[in-house]
Design a protein around this motif. Structure first.
Motif, PDB file in Angstrom:
ATOM      1  N   ASP A 192      -2.016   3.961  -0.072  1.00  0.00           N
ATOM      2  CA  ASP A 192      -2.344   4.991   0.915  1.00  0.00           C
ATOM      3  C   ASP A 192      -1.923   6.387   0.449  1.00  0.00           C
ATOM      4  N   SER A 193      -1.753   6.551  -0.876  1.00  0.00           N
ATOM      5  CA  SER A 193      -1.460   7.881  -1.415  1.00  0.00           C
ATOM      6  C   SER A 193      -2.747   8.707  -1.480  1.00  0.00           C
ATOM      7  N   LEU A 219      -6.496   1.717  -9.925  1.00  0.00           N
ATOM      8  CA  LEU A 219      -6.023   0.650  -9.042  1.00  0.00           C
ATOM      9  C   LEU A 219      -6.982  -0.530  -9.139  1.00  0.00           C
ATOM     10  N   LEU A 220      -6.418  -1.734  -9.231  1.00  0.00           N
ATOM     11  CA  LEU A 220      -7.261  -2.927  -9.281  1.00  0.00           C
ATOM     12  C   LEU A 220      -7.096  -3.732  -8.003  1.00  0.00           C
ATOM     13  N   ALA A 249     -10.381   3.444  -8.050  1.00  0.00           N
ATOM     14  CA  ALA A 249      -9.940   2.115  -7.635  1.00  0.00           C
ATOM     15  C   ALA A 249     -11.107   1.157  -7.792  1.00  0.00           C
ATOM     16  N   VAL A 250     -10.831  -0.020  -8.363  1.00  0.00           N
ATOM     17  CA  VAL A 250     -11.870  -1.036  -8.506  1.00  0.00           C
ATOM     18  C   VAL A 250     -11.548  -2.157  -7.531  1.00  0.00           C
ATOM     19  N   GLY A 251     -12.513  -2.573  -6.747  1.00  0.00           N
ATOM     20  CA  GLY A 251     -12.225  -3.649  -5.804  1.00  0.00           C
ATOM     21  C   GLY A 251     -13.485  -4.224  -5.227  1.00  0.00           C
ATOM     22  N   ALA A 281       0.810  -1.220   0.000  1.00  0.00           N
ATOM     23  CA  ALA A 281       0.000   0.000   0.000  1.00  0.00           C
ATOM     24  C   ALA A 281       0.843   1.269   0.000  1.00  0.00           C
ATOM     25  N   THR A 282       2.098   1.179   0.467  1.00  0.00           N
ATOM     26  CA  THR A 282       2.879   2.400   0.653  1.00  0.00           C
ATOM     27  C   THR A 282       3.900   2.609  -0.464  1.00  0.00           C
ATOM     28  N   GLY A 283       4.403   3.824  -0.565  1.00  0.00           N
ATOM     29  CA  GLY A 283       5.539   4.109  -1.439  1.00  0.00           C
ATOM     30  C   GLY A 283       5.194   4.415  -2.875  1.00  0.00           C
ATOM     31  N   TRP A 284       3.953   4.838  -3.151  1.00  0.00           N
ATOM     32  CA  TRP A 284       3.550   5.052  -4.538  1.00  0.00           C
ATOM     33  C   TRP A 284       3.519   6.526  -4.929  1.00  0.00           C
ATOM     34  N   ASP A 285       3.683   7.435  -3.964  1.00  0.00           N
ATOM     35  CA  ASP A 285       3.460   8.858  -4.227  1.00  0.00           C
ATOM     36  C   ASP A 285       4.216   9.383  -5.445  1.00  0.00           C
TER      37      ASP A 285
END
Lengths: 318, 344
Positions: free
Chosen positions: A115-116, A109-110, A124-126, A90-94
């Motif tokens: 958490d950005s 997002l699939l 986001a699709v989920g 979840a982290t580190g995508w900014d």
């Protein structure tokens, strides 16, 4: 698995070659092949892209975030029209999402969240794990129709979010029904072997199974293992003990067709379909989709042509 | 002292621990001892324990021999997955029951030889040598099953996992017979003594004329074959090969069984019966946790506490279970008393 990846990349390459400049090109960064469901998601995404005439650039990250970030950067450099990503963590995508935003490439997002800031991706699709549990619980309330029912629960891996949410959802689903009571609940680690082992202990502890009215398993694999345990205890799964589980993998459709399971809630591998629809609307007239598109958690019972569903599901790579 | 009394003395701590654990579980679950006959098969908690401990018991047999040579085999859980996958693949390809058994056995044999050569011929530390297969092997198993759970339909093969023989579950029969066979093999011949010699001092044993290389490889092969049997049982039990989860972390339970069995990880004297009792103790705890009805978050904590208590009671400084009649503070006074024969 290797064969599939190879086929996938060959498929992606040939699609690439055939692509005309007017066609939409979408980059898809998949986590890897961690489970049968993940493989099915990849297959379905490719099918959905093909039916829509979208060129899909597929990249397998092999469970590593750095591979995914590299794939996203390469998609941005190629100037694709949109990016689909199933983020491994979840982290580190900014920073990479900011790069995509600067290049004006929408990112969808699939299946998993990051958490950005929500401004950095289109949508986001989920699936909603709590909702899945609730659908299973509501089915049971309807199925027992007011009769007293003692339920045993096979939980997923202790502490994992599907286990927590599917447990909470089921409890919500049966909250109004005082006739239904969860009498035993233990972890089966999402595996067949543990599902069977724990069910054996439940059957022993509940008067040889005579006191159990229904089984709720957090995934189909545990249910398949538990069905074997019920059979070996001399009971008839699906009749003596109702079986409801979540995921809708091919093997549970076989059990449904044989009358040994009663219901399953689908965690659809088709996350890409709604994503492509949202993208099409966005490209057509700039329609901004909701920030979270919830996929349908469809309920399948013995009445829903389980044999046909098995045939439709078995080649998706589960 | 006769051989039987000697054995009883050796396994007394494990027997006492097993009885204590059973008593503890029956506090929470009074019907523990109830065994009934349903559809020509014995059903009850003790039967469940005897059946469910089969994989760890089989692994512990091989592990005992390996640990006696001062080695360790971390790969057994993975070898289970490989052999289970090989068996399921063979059934799927139509080789039938015997073909599947032969191919799974051969896979276990190859894995054992690989470990044995790394340890005995190349002289790699056993923990490193077997770690290689432990990590890489699951990938091999996944290649065989193509990453999915490979299911099959063969009543003959699933009989090995869920069938019964005169009411007794087949896995139970398999591990007890294997235990007896290996026990007789090492104790009725000099083999056990030679294995212990290697464990105490490899160099001295080699100089004394023991073919330690061949013996070391043989010990790892035995461990591989035990793992193959465990893998066949696990696969037959769920009628499918789950390469990701079959035998996962079971190598640690097997090592724990050997250690609870009072066998020293530093090699030397060993007892297979004691290791098997160790496996029974672990399984009684596992089953007891499932029956007790605690929330699953407590499972590992309960297991850890019980294992710590058992190991502390067995520790050399306390020796409470080794010599339950003479507690340590009594032993000091008892020691100077000369033996009866000398006094006369």
């Amino acid at each position: 698995m290797m064969k599939r990846t190879l086929m996938a990349s060959v498929g992606a390459l040939s699609l690439c070659a055939a692509a005309a400049s007017a066609q939409t090109t979408v980059g898809f960064s998949q986590i890897g092949s961690e489970s049968g469901w993940r493989a099915a998601e990849t297959t379905v995404t490719m099918q959905e892209a093909e039916t829509r005439g979208i060129t899909l650039q597929f990249s397998d990250a092999q469970q590593r975030q750095e591979n995914q970030i590299a794939a996203l950067r390469s998609f941005i450099a190629q100037g694709v029209d949109a990016i689909l990503v199933s983020p491994v963590v979840a982290t580190g995508w900014d920073s990479v999402l900011e790069e995509a935003a600067e290049a004006e490439i929408p990112v969808v997002l699939l299946d998993r969240m990051v958490d950005s800031s929500p401004d950095l991706y289109l949508t986001a699709v989920g699936s909603d794990l709590v909702h899945e549990g609730r659908v299973a619980g509501e089915w049971l309330v309807e199925a027992v129709a007011g009769e007293p029912c003692r339920v045993v629960e096979l939980q997923g891996t202790t502490g994992s979010s599907p286990a927590i949410d599917r447990k909470a959802g089921f409890e919500e689903g049966i909250a109004g029904a005082d006739n239904i009571e969860i009498v035993r609940s233990q972890t089966g680690d999402f595996t067949r072997a543990q599902g069977k082992t724990v069910m054996e202990a439940f059957l022993q502890a509940e008067n040889g199974g005579a006191d159990i009215c229904a089984l709720y398993a957090h995934n189909d694999d545990m249910a398949v293992g538990a069905i074997q345990a019920i059979k070996e205890a001399g009971l008839v799964p699906g009749e003596d003990i109702l079986v409801v589980s979540i995921d809708a993998v091919p093997d549970i459709f076989q059990a449904l067709a044989a009358g040994e399971a009663n219901a399953t809630v689908e965690l659809t591998p088709n996350m890409a379909g709604p994503a492509f629809d949202a993208l099409a609307a966005y490209f057509a007239d700039g329609t901004m989709p909701e920030k979270f598109i919830q996929t349908e958690s469809r309920l399948f019972t013995q009445a829903d042509d389980p044999q046909g569903e098995y045939d439709r599901h078995k080649d998706l790579g589960y | 002292m006769t051989a039987a009394r000697k054995l009883l003395r050796r396994i007394a701590p494990q027997l006492i621990t097993l009885v204590a654990v059973i008593l503890l579980v029956s506090l929470y679950y009074p019907d523990f001892y109830k065994v009934v006959l349903v559809n020509d098969r014995l059903v009850g908690i003790p039967i469940d324990v005897l059946k469910r401990c089969a994989p760890v018991a089989l692994l512990a047999i091989g592990m005992t021999l390996v640990i006696a040579t001062r080695g360790i085999d971390l790969s057994v859980g993975t070898v289970m997955a490989i052999c289970g996958a090989a068996a399921a693949w063979s059934i799927d390809q139509g080789y039938g029951l015997w073909g599947a058994l032969a191919i799974a056995g051969a896979a276990g044999l190859v894995c054992g030889v690989w470990n044995g050569i790394l340890v005995a011929v190349l002289g790699i530390q056993p923990i490193v040598a077997t770690l290689i297969l432990m990590v890489a092997g699951r990938g091999i198993a996944q290649l065989i099953t193509n990453g999915t759970i490979l299911t099959f339909d063969s009543d003959a093969f699933s009989y090995l996992g869920s069938g019964t023989l005169i009411g007794v579950p087949v896995p139970t029969v398999i591990w007890i017979l294997t235990g007896i066979a290996v026990g007789l093999l090492v104790r009725r011949t000099a083999l056990g003594l030679l294995i212990e010699a290697i464990g105490v001092n490899l160099r001295a044993s080699t100089l004394a004329g023991i073919n330690s290389k061949v013996l070391l490889i043989a010990v790892y092969v035995a461990s591989g074959l035990c793992a193959a049997m465990a893998g066949i049982i696990a696969t037959a039990d769920i009628r499918g090969a789950d390469a990701n989860n079959a035998g996962l972390w079971l190598e640690l339970d097997a090592i724990l069984a050997v250690v609870i069995g009072g066998n020293s990880p530093l090699g030397g004297r060993f007892s297979i019966v004691a290791s098997l009792l160790g496996a029974l103790i672990i399984q009684t705890i596992n089953t007891g946790i499932l029956l007790a009805g605690f929330p699953s978050e407590f499972n590992l904590v309960i297991k850890a506490v019980l294992v710590i208590v058992i190991l502390v009671l067995q520790s050399p400084r306390l020796m409470l279970l080794q010599d339950p009649v003479h507690l340590p503070f009594l032993r000091k006074r008892a020691a100077p008393t000369p033996p009866a024969e000398v006094r006369k």
